[in-house]
Scaffold this motif. Structure first.
Motif, PDB file in Angstrom:
ATOM      1  N   LEU A   8      26.778  46.874  72.616  1.00  0.00           N
ATOM      2  CA  LEU A   8      25.728  47.499  72.179  1.00  0.00           C
ATOM      3  C   LEU A   8      24.954  46.170  71.081  1.00  0.00           C
ATOM      4  N   THR A   9      23.576  46.288  71.669  1.00  0.00           N
ATOM      5  CA  THR A   9      22.871  45.121  71.219  1.00  0.00           C
ATOM      6  C   THR A   9      21.975  45.930  70.276  1.00  0.00           C
ATOM      7  N   LEU A  10      21.789  45.503  68.995  1.00  0.00           N
ATOM      8  CA  LEU A  10      21.126  46.139  67.958  1.00  0.00           C
ATOM      9  C   LEU A  10      19.964  45.267  67.086  1.00  0.00           C
ATOM     10  N   ALA A  11      18.848  45.729  66.857  1.00  0.00           N
ATOM     11  CA  ALA A  11      17.933  44.820  66.337  1.00  0.00           C
ATOM     12  C   ALA A  11      17.957  45.222  64.881  1.00  0.00           C
ATOM     13  N   THR A  12      17.977  44.159  63.997  1.00  0.00           N
ATOM     14  CA  THR A  12      18.104  44.559  62.600  1.00  0.00           C
ATOM     15  C   THR A  12      16.515  44.285  61.789  1.00  0.00           C
ATOM     16  N   GLY A 116      29.583  57.852  58.182  1.00  0.00           N
ATOM     17  CA  GLY A 116      28.783  57.202  59.201  1.00  0.00           C
ATOM     18  C   GLY A 116      28.991  55.906  59.330  1.00  0.00           C
ATOM     19  N   LEU A 117      28.659  55.417  60.500  1.00  0.00           N
ATOM     20  CA  LEU A 117      29.052  53.980  60.885  1.00  0.00           C
ATOM     21  C   LEU A 117      28.041  53.087  60.839  1.00  0.00           C
ATOM     22  N   TYR A 118      28.144  52.105  60.352  1.00  0.00           N
ATOM     23  CA  TYR A 118      26.995  50.972  59.961  1.00  0.00           C
ATOM     24  C   TYR A 118      27.042  49.550  60.432  1.00  0.00           C
ATOM     25  N   LEU A 119      26.137  48.997  60.741  1.00  0.00           N
ATOM     26  CA  LEU A 119      26.101  47.633  60.848  1.00  0.00           C
ATOM     27  C   LEU A 119      25.413  47.198  59.732  1.00  0.00           C
ATOM     28  N   PHE A 120      26.136  45.963  58.931  1.00  0.00           N
ATOM     29  CA  PHE A 120      25.311  45.703  57.484  1.00  0.00           C
ATOM     30  C   PHE A 120      25.015  44.270  57.924  1.00  0.00           C
ATOM     31  N   GLU A 121      23.571  44.214  58.169  1.00  0.00           N
ATOM     32  CA  GLU A 121      22.968  42.842  58.232  1.00  0.00           C
ATOM     33  C   GLU A 121      22.783  41.890  56.762  1.00  0.00           C
ATOM     34  N   HIS A 122      23.145  40.943  56.883  1.00  0.00           N
ATOM     35  CA  HIS A 122      23.567  40.335  55.429  1.00  0.00           C
ATOM     36  C   HIS A 122      22.315  39.015  55.425  1.00  0.00           C
ATOM     37  N   ARG A 123      21.472  38.838  56.411  1.00  0.00           N
ATOM     38  CA  ARG A 123      20.649  37.842  56.634  1.00  0.00           C
ATOM     39  C   ARG A 123      19.056  38.524  56.253  1.00  0.00           C
ATOM     40  N   THR A 124      18.294  37.637  55.638  1.00  0.00           N
ATOM     41  CA  THR A 124      16.864  38.219  55.342  1.00  0.00           C
ATOM     42  C   THR A 124      16.161  38.549  56.493  1.00  0.00           C
ATOM     43  N   ALA A 125      16.303  37.452  57.426  1.00  0.00           N
ATOM     44  CA  ALA A 125      15.319  37.770  58.688  1.00  0.00           C
ATOM     45  C   ALA A 125      16.002  38.681  59.406  1.00  0.00           C
ATOM     46  N   PRO A 126      14.982  39.250  60.605  1.00  0.00           N
ATOM     47  CA  PRO A 126      15.572  40.077  61.565  1.00  0.00           C
ATOM     48  C   PRO A 126      16.345  39.394  62.438  1.00  0.00           C
ATOM     49  N   HIS A 127      17.356  40.022  63.125  1.00  0.00           N
ATOM     50  CA  HIS A 127      18.069  39.359  64.205  1.00  0.00           C
ATOM     51  C   HIS A 127      18.531  40.287  65.229  1.00  0.00           C
ATOM     52  N   ARG A 128      19.227  40.132  66.204  1.00  0.00           N
ATOM     53  CA  ARG A 128      19.533  40.993  67.289  1.00  0.00           C
ATOM     54  C   ARG A 128      21.109  40.869  67.133  1.00  0.00           C
ATOM     55  N   ARG A 129      21.764  41.706  67.103  1.00  0.00           N
ATOM     56  CA  ARG A 129      23.316  41.718  66.747  1.00  0.00           C
ATOM     57  C   ARG A 129      24.096  42.457  67.760  1.00  0.00           C
ATOM     58  N   GLN A 130      25.288  41.855  68.149  1.00  0.00           N
ATOM     59  CA  GLN A 130      25.964  42.507  69.204  1.00  0.00           C
ATOM     60  C   GLN A 130      27.294  43.013  68.551  1.00  0.00           C
ATOM     61  N   VAL A 131      27.498  44.256  69.186  1.00  0.00           N
ATOM     62  CA  VAL A 131      28.749  44.994  68.405  1.00  0.00           C
ATOM     63  C   VAL A 131      29.519  45.406  69.913  1.00  0.00           C
ATOM     64  N   VAL A 132      30.689  44.967  69.851  1.00  0.00           N
ATOM     65  CA  VAL A 132      31.518  45.207  71.240  1.00  0.00           C
ATOM     66  C   VAL A 132      32.304  46.530  70.716  1.00  0.00           C
ATOM     67  N   LEU A 133      32.324  47.543  71.800  1.00  0.00           N
ATOM     68  CA  LEU A 133      32.880  48.691  71.774  1.00  0.00           C
ATOM     69  C   LEU A 133      34.112  48.664  72.758  1.00  0.00           C
ATOM     70  N   HIS A 134      35.189  49.053  72.298  1.00  0.00           N
ATOM     71  CA  HIS A 134      36.367  49.157  73.157  1.00  0.00           C
ATOM     72  C   HIS A 134      37.148  50.437  72.985  1.00  0.00           C
ATOM     73  N   MET A 135      37.698  51.044  74.220  1.00  0.00           N
ATOM     74  CA  MET A 135      38.267  52.278  73.663  1.00  0.00           C
ATOM     75  C   MET A 135      39.335  52.436  74.914  1.00  0.00           C
ATOM     76  N   MET A 136      40.516  52.906  74.091  1.00  0.00           N
ATOM     77  CA  MET A 136      41.546  53.128  75.113  1.00  0.00           C
ATOM     78  C   MET A 136      42.046  54.717  74.980  1.00  0.00           C
ATOM     79  N   GLY A 137      42.240  55.395  75.877  1.00  0.00           N
ATOM     80  CA  GLY A 137      42.519  56.697  75.674  1.00  0.00           C
ATOM     81  C   GLY A 137      42.754  57.358  77.102  1.00  0.00           C
ATOM     82  N   GLU A 138      42.922  58.726  76.918  1.00  0.00           N
ATOM     83  CA  GLU A 138      42.868  59.617  78.164  1.00  0.00           C
ATOM     84  C   GLU A 138      42.296  60.904  77.867  1.00  0.00           C
TER      85      GLU A 138
END
Length: 138
Positions: A8-12, A116-138
């Motif tokens: 998941l690519t997110l813009a902050t 809720g689930l949050y991405l916490f951006e710690h830099r002052t400038a906007p960034h594009r962040r990547q969050v990897v999602l991995h699921m195991m199940g049935e």
């Protein structure tokens, strides 16, 4: 047992909490797994992940103010390669999480009513962040 993975690519917009609950929930539902375990992993050293209250906006503002006081910008840090917010961003990441495990039940994240689930951006400038999602199940 099945597995699925995506990035998941997110813009902050700079420092602050970005709620990603809806995006992650849509991805989980699309996997068609009724039960399992979701791992959410932030691929950065100056951003992190949190599960926290998503009903009252004051909670987010208080968290952001608290972390700004806890790890303020300062010229006293040795590591400042990318500016005065560089080392404070790393400290905030070290104090939070870059990986979360969330149970999946009935094809949904088993979050509590106000969580809720949050991405916490710690830099002052906007960034594009990547969050990897991995699921195991049935």
């Amino acid at each position: 047992m099945r597995q699925a993975q995506s990035v998941l690519t997110l813009a902050t917009r700079g420092q602050g909490l970005v709620e990603i609950t809806a995006e992650v929930a849509r991805w989980v539902a699309a996997q068609g797994m009724e039960t399992g375990l979701l791992t959410v992993f932030c691929r950065h050293t100056s951003a992190s992940l949190l599960i926290n209250e998503n009903a009252a906006p004051a909670v987010r503002r208080d968290l952001e103010r608290y972390f700004a006081k806890l790890a303020p910008e300062s010229r006293e840090y040795e590591h400042d390669d990318e500016g005065p917010d560089d080392m404070p961003a790393h400290l905030k990441t070290a104090l939070t999480n870059v990986s979360l495990s969330i149970p999946v039940a009935d094809a949904r994240m088993a979050l509590g009513t106000w969580q809720g689930l949050y991405l916490f951006e710690h830099r002052t400038a906007p960034h594009r962040r990547q969050v990897v999602l991995h699921m195991m199940g049935e």
